[in-house]
Write an enzyme that holds these catalytic residues in place. Structure first.
Site, PDB file in Angstrom:
ATOM      1  N   VAL A 156       0.825  -1.208   0.000  1.00  0.00           N
ATOM      2  CA  VAL A 156       0.000   0.000   0.000  1.00  0.00           C
ATOM      3  C   VAL A 156       0.859   1.258   0.000  1.00  0.00           C
ATOM      4  O   VAL A 156       0.383   2.349   0.300  1.00  0.00           O
ATOM      5  CB  VAL A 156      -0.961   0.002   1.218  1.00  0.00           C
ATOM      6  CG1 VAL A 156      -1.925  -1.174   1.151  1.00  0.00           C
ATOM      7  CG2 VAL A 156      -0.180  -0.015   2.531  1.00  0.00           C
ATOM      8  N   ASP A 157       2.143   1.112  -0.368  1.00  0.00           N
ATOM      9  CA  ASP A 157       3.111   2.196  -0.206  1.00  0.00           C
ATOM     10  C   ASP A 157       3.319   3.067  -1.445  1.00  0.00           C
ATOM     11  O   ASP A 157       4.072   4.033  -1.411  1.00  0.00           O
ATOM     12  CB  ASP A 157       4.456   1.643   0.241  1.00  0.00           C
ATOM     13  CG  ASP A 157       4.965   0.505  -0.652  1.00  0.00           C
ATOM     14  OD1 ASP A 157       4.693   0.526  -1.873  1.00  0.00           O
ATOM     15  OD2 ASP A 157       5.627  -0.413  -0.122  1.00  0.00           O
ATOM     16  N   HIS A 172      -4.501  -4.357  -2.330  1.00  0.00           N
ATOM     17  CA  HIS A 172      -4.986  -3.932  -1.013  1.00  0.00           C
ATOM     18  C   HIS A 172      -5.129  -2.417  -0.897  1.00  0.00           C
ATOM     19  O   HIS A 172      -5.231  -1.883   0.212  1.00  0.00           O
ATOM     20  CB  HIS A 172      -4.050  -4.460   0.078  1.00  0.00           C
ATOM     21  CG  HIS A 172      -4.024  -5.955   0.153  1.00  0.00           C
ATOM     22  ND1 HIS A 172      -2.895  -6.678   0.518  1.00  0.00           N
ATOM     23  CD2 HIS A 172      -4.980  -6.870  -0.118  1.00  0.00           C
ATOM     24  CE1 HIS A 172      -3.171  -7.971   0.484  1.00  0.00           C
ATOM     25  NE2 HIS A 172      -4.417  -8.114   0.099  1.00  0.00           N
ATOM     26  N   CYS A 180     -14.086   8.608   2.181  1.00  0.00           N
ATOM     27  CA  CYS A 180     -15.155   8.820   3.155  1.00  0.00           C
ATOM     28  C   CYS A 180     -15.991   7.544   3.238  1.00  0.00           C
ATOM     29  O   CYS A 180     -16.411   7.001   2.216  1.00  0.00           O
ATOM     30  CB  CYS A 180     -16.032   9.999   2.753  1.00  0.00           C
ATOM     31  SG  CYS A 180     -17.500  10.195   3.813  1.00  0.00           S
ATOM     32  N   CYS A 183     -19.925   8.762   1.910  1.00  0.00           N
ATOM     33  CA  CYS A 183     -20.232   9.169   0.536  1.00  0.00           C
ATOM     34  C   CYS A 183     -19.217   8.667  -0.485  1.00  0.00           C
ATOM     35  O   CYS A 183     -19.443   8.796  -1.689  1.00  0.00           O
ATOM     36  CB  CYS A 183     -20.368  10.694   0.438  1.00  0.00           C
ATOM     37  SG  CYS A 183     -18.790  11.590   0.571  1.00  0.00           S
ATOM     38  N   SER A 273       5.548 -13.814   1.434  1.00  0.00           N
ATOM     39  CA  SER A 273       5.396 -15.159   1.996  1.00  0.00           C
ATOM     40  C   SER A 273       4.043 -15.756   1.616  1.00  0.00           C
ATOM     41  O   SER A 273       3.808 -16.946   1.831  1.00  0.00           O
ATOM     42  CB  SER A 273       5.522 -15.111   3.516  1.00  0.00           C
ATOM     43  OG  SER A 273       4.478 -14.325   4.080  1.00  0.00           O
ATOM     44  N   GLY A 299      13.257 -16.509   2.912  1.00  0.00           N
ATOM     45  CA  GLY A 299      12.468 -17.318   3.828  1.00  0.00           C
ATOM     46  C   GLY A 299      11.393 -18.102   3.105  1.00  0.00           C
ATOM     47  O   GLY A 299      11.099 -17.859   1.924  1.00  0.00           O
ATOM     48  N   CYS A 315      15.579  -8.821  -3.213  1.00  0.00           N
ATOM     49  CA  CYS A 315      14.940  -8.469  -4.487  1.00  0.00           C
ATOM     50  C   CYS A 315      15.760  -7.420  -5.237  1.00  0.00           C
ATOM     51  O   CYS A 315      15.947  -7.516  -6.454  1.00  0.00           O
ATOM     52  CB  CYS A 315      13.533  -7.936  -4.237  1.00  0.00           C
ATOM     53  SG  CYS A 315      12.490  -9.019  -3.249  1.00  0.00           S
TER      54      CYS A 315
END
Length: 325
Positions: A156-157, A172, A180, A183, A273, A299, A315
């Protein structure tokens, strides 16, 4: 904004203090963090050295892909200085007993919304300043060159957008937008920050620690006097345009991503993950369609058993080595 940093030899402890000032008020944030790799490695778990043979295998995977779908998770952004939840030793769950806000609690409780927005207000200047790292830039480059067919991120960055990616679904949502609850009016998060400052000219708080979704940790006493603006259009309560834990991704967005997966000829997971089913189900769709699946994540992941290739590397170190032609 004033930023200071100091390091000590031995344990390599790094302390960062951020002080925010406006004409009418002052916000103080002290973040103390342990670091072994410098500021971009604060939240990246240890990984083995790059294996040249594994790099060659990923290169072959990408070369053979003609309609590549990539799904990214929090592990791609840890190298930009944003913590994740689940990484061993460095994730939020490993470092603290804090847990992310639940959707139902946010909707039902005005005090919980007040606490959330106070923490988010203090953390926003730092969270919004994070920049894409070489992994984000590599994927954007793959898109420009026609290698990457579609990108789905669980983050969400907004770092993929900052990197220039356009064939993108934010599964996400994104912290840079606010909705809001009554509305549906959408507001840029930066505009809301200005409204917070106007409503809280003398409020101050000292915060410790940073969470993956951009907020920081405050005491209940600090939160009590914080004023939260309502929707400028209808007066309703405001919520970031993200899927909180306990909420679900919209059916339209799920259907859209399923179609992109079915149109792809291969799938690469980067920095996830896949413990959250909202992302994992698309890996199941790819597997059922018999698409080759590769996983790049430090991991274990939920989809390791479905993958033809698994790489435990950073990465930002590995993806720039791959030739997308």
């Amino acid at each position: 904004m004033k930023q200071s940093g100091q390091t000590r030899s031995g344990g390599m402890r790094m302390s960062f203090g951020l002080t925010f000032r406006t004409a009418k008020g002052r916000w103080l944030v002290n973040l103390s963090r342990q670091c072994s790799h410098g500021s971009t490695g604060l939240f990246v778990p240890p990984s083995p050295p790059l294996d040249p043979e594994k790099v060659k295998e990923l290169q072959r995977f990408i070369t053979l892909s003609k309609r590549l779908l990539v799904m990214t998770g929090a592990g791609i952004s840890t190298e930009s200085g944003i913590p994740d939840y689940r990484s061993e030793k460095v994730g939020l769950y490993a470092r603290t007993d804090r847990r992310p806000i639940q959707h139902g609690d946010f909707i039902r409780s005005a005090p919980i919304r007040q606490r959330y927005w106070a923490r988010n207000f203090v953390g926003w200047p730092q969270f919004s300043s994070h920049q894409p790292n070489p992994a984000h830039l590599a994927l954007s480059n793959w898109e420009r060159l026609g290698k990457l067919y579609w990108l789905v991120t669980q983050n969400v960055d907004a770092l993929h957008t900052k990197a220039g990616s356009q064939r993108l679904t934010e599964l996400h949502g994104c912290m840079h937008r606010v909705l809001c609850l009554h509305c549906g009016e959408q507001t840029p998060r930066g505009v809301l920050q200005e409204r917070f400052e106007v409503l809280n000219p003398t409020w101050s708080a000292e915060a410790h620690g940073l969470a993956p979704d951009g907020d920081v940790f405050l005491t209940e006493e600090e939160v009590q006097n914080f004023q939260v603006p309502s929707c400028a259009r209808c007066g309703g309560p405001l919520k970031p345009d993200v899927v909180f834990f306990g909420d679900t991704v919209s059916a339209d967005k799920v259907d859209f991503v399923h179609r992109r997966v079915k149109e792809a000829d291969s799938l690469l997971v980067v920095g996830s993950s896949l413990q959250v089913y909202s992302g994992y189900k698309f890996i199941l769709t790819a597997w059922e369609k018999k698409l080759p699946i590769a996983v790049l994540n430090i991991g274990p992941t939920r989809s390791d058993g479905l993958a033809c290739l698994k790489l435990d590397s950073r990465c930002g170190e590995l993806l720039p080595l791959i030739d997308p032609h």
